[in-house]
Design a protein around this motif. Structure first.
Motif, PDB file in Angstrom:
ATOM      1  N   CYS A   1       0.806  -1.220   0.000  1.00 36.27           N
ATOM      2  CA  CYS A   1       0.000   0.000   0.000  1.00 36.27           C
ATOM      3  C   CYS A   1       0.837   1.267   0.000  1.00 36.27           C
ATOM      4  N   ASP A   2       2.065   1.187   0.497  1.00 35.82           N
ATOM      5  CA  ASP A   2       2.946   2.347   0.526  1.00 35.82           C
ATOM      6  C   ASP A   2       3.816   2.458  -0.719  1.00 35.82           C
TER       7      ASP A   2
ATOM      8  N   ASP B   1       6.516   0.851  -1.231  1.00 33.43           N
ATOM      9  CA  ASP B   1       7.949   0.788  -0.915  1.00 33.43           C
ATOM     10  C   ASP B   1       8.466  -0.629  -0.696  1.00 33.43           C
TER      11      ASP B   1
END
Length: 207
Positions: free
Chosen positions: A76-77, A79
């Motif tokens: 979701c980020d 990263d």
């Protein structure tokens, strides 16, 4: 997958968690830069960036243990990336299926348990390639009825060996039963990891 959504760190890298697409076992943690990520997407094989050598790294270039990419997802980020693969050999330079073999709780991953996962992969290769004069090929070509018959026969042999208190025979027949069960699971499209998951959940008191 859109590369624009990936957040590379200050060194231009993003961690890539490599997972066996069939067994769901975590194989390794590596890093990708933008170039290796693009190459991985284009070639459908894993490319990484070596932090120690400061260069691109094609998995399997020297060992032959390449990894065919089945899917790539990011969190979701944006990263971190999960790369599901079909491995063509061990993932670790030590020769083990996974790089994650050491436990912080002091227990080392069982080599026998690891071999079961390796055997599952071999059976999957036999099912896909159908090499001639292979017993596993013979089972898949005969179909589910033949496989079920063998599972039944080997189950009966295990019972007889146990009833006769014949440990040597029980050892051999148990091995035969496990092998044919793995063949059946492959024919049914059910990863062995799913069976292990049920056992783990029961052990944890969740079932």
């Amino acid at each position: 997958m859109s590369i624009e959504n990936i957040k590379f760190d200050e060194n231009g890298l993003v961690p890539a968690i490599v997972q066996d697409a069939q067994t769901k076992e975590i194989l390794t943690l590596a890093y990708m830069n933008e170039e290796s990520l693009k190459k991985s997407i284009e070639t459908k094989e894993t490319w990484f960036f070596s932090r120690s050598r400061q260069e691109l790294w094609y998995k399997g270039e020297t060992s032959g243990n390449t990894q065919n990419i089945v899917s790539m997802t990011y969190d979701c980020d944006g990263d971190a990336i999960v790369v599901e693969v079909e491995p063509n050999g061990p993932a670790c330079h030590n020769g083990t299926i996974s790089c994650f073999t050491e436990s912080l709780l002091g227990e080392k991953t069982s080599e026998s348990a690891e071999f079961l996962l390796k055997l599952e992969k071999i059976i999957a290769q036999r099912e896909a390639e159908r090499p001639e004069e292979s017993y596993t090929t013979y089972l898949f070509e005969k179909g589910v009825d033949k496989i079920l018959k063998k599972v039944g026969e080997e189950s009966a042999e295990v019972i007889i060996a146990a009833k006769n208190r014949d440990s040597k025979e029980l050892k051999w027949e148990s091995a035969d039963l496990i092998f044919h069960l793995l063949v059946l699971l492959k024919e049914q499209g059910l990863p062995f990891a799913e069976v292990l998951k049920v056992l783990e959940e029961r052990h944890a008191g969740k079932e």
